[in-house]
Design an enzyme around this catalytic site. Sequence first.
Site, PDB file in Angstrom:
ATOM      1  N   ARG A  54       0.803  -1.226   0.000  1.00  0.00           N
ATOM      2  CA  ARG A  54       0.000   0.000   0.000  1.00  0.00           C
ATOM      3  C   ARG A  54       0.833   1.271   0.000  1.00  0.00           C
ATOM      4  O   ARG A  54       0.620   2.176  -0.800  1.00  0.00           O
ATOM      5  CB  ARG A  54      -0.881   0.046   1.258  1.00  0.00           C
ATOM      6  CG  ARG A  54      -2.219  -0.576   1.113  1.00  0.00           C
ATOM      7  CD  ARG A  54      -2.709  -1.015   2.483  1.00  0.00           C
ATOM      8  NE  ARG A  54      -1.880  -2.117   2.919  1.00  0.00           N
ATOM      9  CZ  ARG A  54      -2.175  -3.379   2.667  1.00  0.00           C
ATOM     10  NH1 ARG A  54      -3.282  -3.686   2.081  1.00  0.00           N
ATOM     11  NH2 ARG A  54      -1.358  -4.347   3.033  1.00  0.00           N
ATOM     12  N   THR A  55       1.768   1.348   0.943  1.00  0.00           N
ATOM     13  CA  THR A  55       2.442   2.629   1.151  1.00  0.00           C
ATOM     14  C   THR A  55       3.252   3.040  -0.077  1.00  0.00           C
ATOM     15  O   THR A  55       3.184   4.178  -0.528  1.00  0.00           O
ATOM     16  CB  THR A  55       3.329   2.554   2.410  1.00  0.00           C
ATOM     17  OG1 THR A  55       2.519   2.106   3.497  1.00  0.00           O
ATOM     18  CG2 THR A  55       3.910   3.908   2.752  1.00  0.00           C
TER      19      THR A  55
ATOM     20  N   LYS B   1      24.729  -5.471  -1.977  1.00  0.00           N
ATOM     21  CA  LYS B   1      26.197  -5.617  -2.013  1.00  0.00           C
ATOM     22  C   LYS B   1      26.838  -4.927  -0.811  1.00  0.00           C
ATOM     23  O   LYS B   1      28.047  -4.771  -0.740  1.00  0.00           O
ATOM     24  CB  LYS B   1      26.755  -4.999  -3.303  1.00  0.00           C
ATOM     25  CG  LYS B   1      26.243  -5.614  -4.576  1.00  0.00           C
ATOM     26  CD  LYS B   1      26.846  -4.900  -5.791  1.00  0.00           C
ATOM     27  CE  LYS B   1      26.202  -5.381  -7.082  1.00  0.00           C
ATOM     28  NZ  LYS B   1      26.529  -4.471  -8.193  1.00  0.00           N
TER      29      LYS B   1
ATOM     30  N   ARG C 127      11.340   4.085   3.642  1.00  0.00           N
ATOM     31  CA  ARG C 127      10.917   3.055   4.596  1.00  0.00           C
ATOM     32  C   ARG C 127      12.141   2.220   4.923  1.00  0.00           C
ATOM     33  O   ARG C 127      12.859   1.754   4.040  1.00  0.00           O
ATOM     34  CB  ARG C 127       9.822   2.176   4.007  1.00  0.00           C
ATOM     35  CG  ARG C 127       9.570   0.943   4.889  1.00  0.00           C
ATOM     36  CD  ARG C 127       8.330   0.208   4.530  1.00  0.00           C
ATOM     37  NE  ARG C 127       7.136   0.940   4.946  1.00  0.00           N
ATOM     38  CZ  ARG C 127       5.922   0.404   4.977  1.00  0.00           C
ATOM     39  NH1 ARG C 127       5.744  -0.839   4.610  1.00  0.00           N
ATOM     40  NH2 ARG C 127       4.882   1.135   5.358  1.00  0.00           N
TER      41      ARG C 127
ATOM     42  N   HIS D 285       5.183   6.157  11.573  1.00  0.00           N
ATOM     43  CA  HIS D 285       4.661   6.022  10.210  1.00  0.00           C
ATOM     44  C   HIS D 285       3.650   7.167  10.049  1.00  0.00           C
ATOM     45  O   HIS D 285       2.437   6.947  10.030  1.00  0.00           O
ATOM     46  CB  HIS D 285       3.994   4.652  10.076  1.00  0.00           C
ATOM     47  CG  HIS D 285       3.625   4.253   8.676  1.00  0.00           C
ATOM     48  ND1 HIS D 285       3.733   5.094   7.591  1.00  0.00           N
ATOM     49  CD2 HIS D 285       3.137   3.076   8.196  1.00  0.00           C
ATOM     50  CE1 HIS D 285       3.318   4.454   6.506  1.00  0.00           C
ATOM     51  NE2 HIS D 285       2.957   3.240   6.848  1.00  0.00           N
TER      52      HIS D 285
HETATM   53  C1  NCD Z   1       1.992  -1.174   8.421  1.00  0.00           C
HETATM   54  C2  NCD Z   1       3.472  -0.915   8.421  1.00  0.00           C
HETATM   55  O1  NCD Z   1       4.204  -1.344   7.527  1.00  0.00           O
HETATM   56  O2  NCD Z   1       3.879  -0.241   9.344  1.00  0.00           O
HETATM   57  N1  NCD Z   1       1.381  -1.236   7.194  1.00  0.00           N
HETATM   58  C3  NCD Z   1       1.171  -0.091   6.435  1.00  0.00           C
HETATM   59  O3  NCD Z   1       2.060   0.680   6.181  1.00  0.00           O
HETATM   60  N2  NCD Z   1      -0.076   0.142   5.980  1.00  0.00           N
HETATM   61  C4  NCD Z   1       1.558  -2.167   9.405  1.00  0.00           C
HETATM   62  C5  NCD Z   1       1.963  -3.611   9.271  1.00  0.00           C
HETATM   63  O4  NCD Z   1       2.894  -3.975   8.558  1.00  0.00           O
HETATM   64  O5  NCD Z   1       1.316  -4.435   9.963  1.00  0.00           O
END
Ligand code: NCD
Length: 308
Positions: free
Chosen positions: A55-56, A83, A105, A133
């Site tokens: 999703r993100t 690497k 991320r 997040h």
């Molecule tokens: C979450 C995350 O990666 O922090 N998902 C997200 O970004 N929608 C939560 C999760 O991985 O459970």
Amino acid sequence: MKGHLLSTEDLSREDALLVLDTAERMARVAEASVRKLPTLRGRTVVNLFFEDSTRTRTSFEVAAKRLSADVINFSARGSSVSKGESLKDTAQTLEAMGADAVVCRHGASGASHRLATWVRGSVVNAGDGTHEHPTQALLDAFTMRRRLGRVDGLSVTIVGDVLHSRVARSNVWLLTTLGASVTVVAPPTLLPLGVSSWPVQVSYDLDAVLPKSDVVMMLRVQRERMSAAFFPTEREYSRRYGLDVDRAATLPEHALVMHPGPMVRGMEIASQVADSARSTIVEQVANGVSVRMAVLYLLLGGGSGEVA
Ligand code: NCD
């Protein structure tokens, strides 16, 4: 450049509301026949993802493209990170290619903060370890506001693996800043040590808090961040902390069921509940695009206001 979006803990109420109001305007773009604005033409947004994401990452990509920015998707797998190249070298390489914003991320808490000291562009934290997040919390607040008309005064219950959840942390800070009262519910082993200093109430009894909740936000058990057993069995966890049909029936009529995804159906949430009318899970994904458009727009100078 006008700064970064690294956390909700240091996001002011004013900036948070600016993002939500801007997202409201962006949502109208999604409803228009031509779903594109020329605002970030000539700008480059790099998605720098060291952890898996569905999703993100796609949400940031769609958001940047709707604003006409160029998007580079970089995932650690298949890159020189495998690497042994460091975050700093990777970031500087991307910057040399002209990144105006880096969406990051990373599995390490604090990675985005470090990154922000190394690159000239704006950094958006898309999840750093178990820390924060922020765009997820902003899209959650946006979803509550759209469905219930406000965030101020709502009782929000966050249930599950709070210990490993950056979604929970970002929501706790943002929602309390916006005037909601937050209760976290989890087995004691899945609560962080410092939870007593958070601005939340703590409960171990889901059944007791559901009838008083305007919103219940279910979290996935993040096995990938666990090195030991935090509860006896999945069945036991599900029986005590899962949102099944009977439990969901004890929520007030207007209450929302939220989940950031990815869900484990049958574990923390029953399928019938996830697919019910009070569930906002699919809406959250759509709203995520509007919120991320707003963040990129505000950070990259499209707007007059500044975020954080
Ligand atoms: C979450 C995350 O990666 O922090 N998902 C997200 O970004 N929608 C939560 C999760 O991985 O459970």
